[in-house]
Enzyme design. Structure first.
Site, PDB file in Angstrom:
ATOM      1  N   LEU A   8      12.361 113.198  54.021  1.00 26.04           N
ATOM      2  CA  LEU A   8      12.050 113.028  55.621  1.00 26.04           C
ATOM      3  C   LEU A   8      12.435 111.788  56.153  1.00 26.04           C
ATOM      4  CD1 LEU A   8       8.362 114.427  55.100  1.00 26.04           C
ATOM      5  CD2 LEU A   8      10.354 115.680  55.731  1.00 26.04           C
ATOM      6  N   SER A  12      12.074 108.636  55.746  1.00 26.20           N
ATOM      7  CA  SER A  12      11.338 107.093  55.983  1.00 26.20           C
ATOM      8  C   SER A  12      12.223 106.073  55.991  1.00 26.20           C
ATOM      9  CB  SER A  12      10.355 107.097  54.893  1.00 26.20           C
ATOM     10  OG  SER A  12      10.901 106.967  53.516  1.00 26.20           O
ATOM     11  N   SER A  13      13.254 106.148  55.325  1.00 25.45           N
ATOM     12  CA  SER A  13      14.338 104.886  55.357  1.00 25.45           C
ATOM     13  C   SER A  13      14.565 104.582  56.837  1.00 25.45           C
ATOM     14  CB  SER A  13      15.388 105.132  54.638  1.00 25.45           C
ATOM     15  OG  SER A  13      16.086 106.278  54.818  1.00 25.45           O
ATOM     16  N   ASP A  37      20.142 110.669  60.319  1.00 29.39           N
ATOM     17  CA  ASP A  37      18.985 110.397  60.066  1.00 29.39           C
ATOM     18  C   ASP A  37      18.685 109.458  61.177  1.00 29.39           C
ATOM     19  OD1 ASP A  37      18.896 111.848  58.016  1.00 29.39           O
ATOM     20  OD2 ASP A  37      18.806 110.193  56.463  1.00 29.39           O
TER      21      ASP A  37
END
Ligand code: ADP
Ligand code: MG
Length: 389
Positions: free
Chosen positions: A128, A130-131, A175
């Site tokens: 998902l 988070s990085s 992302d």
């Protein structure tokens, strides 16, 4: 490399969260990706969206040249001097150090000492992103705290650069783009070559997106990610010897790519043909969604997974089991692994009336097979990173 950061096992005094008076509070969302996996770094199209699972970051200045960051999730903090920013041995610190480094590179001496508390509702290492939420949340918070003139595009690319150079994952741009540019109730059809994008309404009624976390952590993801990237570059190099006009792997027409089947090592060819096909699927999927052709959209999700598991080889038994299980039920229109792979979540398009039945059935079967719990994650599509205070 000498580690210049100082770790503290526990939250240190001034970060006693009760007294922490923040000057800036940021919420940075995670993201899903409907289709277009592993093709952002090949110049492809992707279809991500920001979600309502977020990381909250609270900031305040401290009038010094030292920064202290506390992760509530890890119950650990660390400090670093602004004149000694370099990669650390602790992976999570590198997302932050990298962001500070690249802001300073763009805007020298703009960052001063600050303190930050990170609290996350976003599962880590589940695909998902988070990085990217951590990077873009950190960058946005620093920008707001010190009133630094950074555009959204700069935040997206400097966050990506932090992940490449400080963490060492050669990720694409998707992302960070989705985390920053996300829009409520919309998917982003993004062309990763030029960052042109189009918002597509995310109206799946009478179906619903269901995320299922395999709870297998994707340890291999970073090293294999970089290997896949290299394999794609290798394939393009060979194609370019005959066809120098293609700048990105996705630009190679499928029939031309097929012509390289004998010439390329089998694995390299498989990676390349997957990339070319996945890009076509993403464009078809965006059209299918606009025309409300949900059956077609779902079948493209299944095909994407098949490519990811057999050609790109970034799946694992647990994810394959979940996707295969879903194929037995007509009320699941499509299912595939999501994110870098080797664990994390599947994304599924399920008839609203059968969601509970689906989750109960697949959870039981998964537990029986792997003796591990599945975690359903409810998500709504939401706005990108924002200052809430
Ligand atoms: P994903 O992006 O899919 O969640 P990654 O492996 O790319 O998986 O990134 C997860 C890493 O990001 C964690 O291992 C950790 O280093 C860092 N991270 C994410 N959220 C937090 C947090 N709340 N506190 C500290 N580090 C975090
Ligand atoms: Mg990540």
């Amino acid at each position: 490399m000498k580690n210049t950061t100082q770790s503290h096992n526990r939250q240190i005094n001034f970060l006693g969260t009760e007294e922490f008076k923040s000057e800036v509070v940021i919420e940075a969302p995670g993201r899903i990706n409907l289709i277009g996996e592993h093709i952002d770094y090949n110049g492809g199209h992707v279809l991500p969206a920001a979600i309502d699972k977020k990381i909250k970051l609270s900031f305040r200045k401290n009038n010094s040249s030292i920064c202290t960051i506390y992760s509530k999730n890890y119950d650990t903090s660390f400090s670093f001097r602004l004149d000694e920013v370099k990669p650390s041995d602790e992976e999570w610190q590198n997302y932050i150090l990298g962001v500070v480094h690249f802001i300073e590179e763009l805007k020298p001496n703009s960052v001063k000492g600050f303190e930050c508390i990170i609290e996350s509702m976003l599962p880590m290492g589940s695909g998902l992103s988070s990085s990217a939420a951590l990077e873009c949340g950190m960058a946005t918070g620093i920008k707001e705290l010190f009133d630094i003139n950074l555009s959204k595009e700069q935040i997206i690319t400097l966050s990506r650069d932090a992940e490449h150079n400080y963490v060492g994952t050669k990720c694409g741009i998707m992302d960070q783009f989705a985390v920053v540019r996300g829009a409520k109730n919309h998917l982003i059809l993004l062309n990763c070559q030029n960052l042109n994008y189009e918002l597509v309404k995310s109206d799946f009624d009478p179906y619903q997106l269901v995320l299922l976390n395999s709870n297998v952590s994707h340890n291999l993801a970073s090293s294999e990610y970089n290997t896949r990237r290299q394999e794609c570059e290798d394939a393009l190099k060979v194609v370019n010897q005959k066809y120098p006009q293609y700048e990105y792997l996705v630009d190679v027409p499928e029939d031309i790519m097929v012509g390289f089947k004998e010439e390329l090592p089998e694995k390299t060819y498989n990676r390349a043909i997957y990339v070319v096909q996945e890009n076509k699927r993403t464009l078809m999927a965006a059209n299918a969604l606009e025309d409300e052709l949900f059956d077609l959209f779902g079948s493209l999700l299944y095909k994407s997974h098949e490519g990811l598991t057999t050609l790109y080889e970034v799946s694992c038994n647990e994810l394959d089991f979940m996707v295969d299980y879903s194929k037995n039920y007509d009320y699941v229109l499509g299912s595939r692994m999501m994110g870098g792979g080797f664990g994390g979540c599947t994304i599924n398009l399920v008839d609203q009336d059968h969601v509970a039945e689906y989750i109960a059935g697949i959870s039981k079967a998964y537990k029986e097979k792997f003796n591990t719990e599945l975690t359903p994650i409810e998500v709504n599509i939401s706005n990108g990173v924002s200052k809430i205070n």
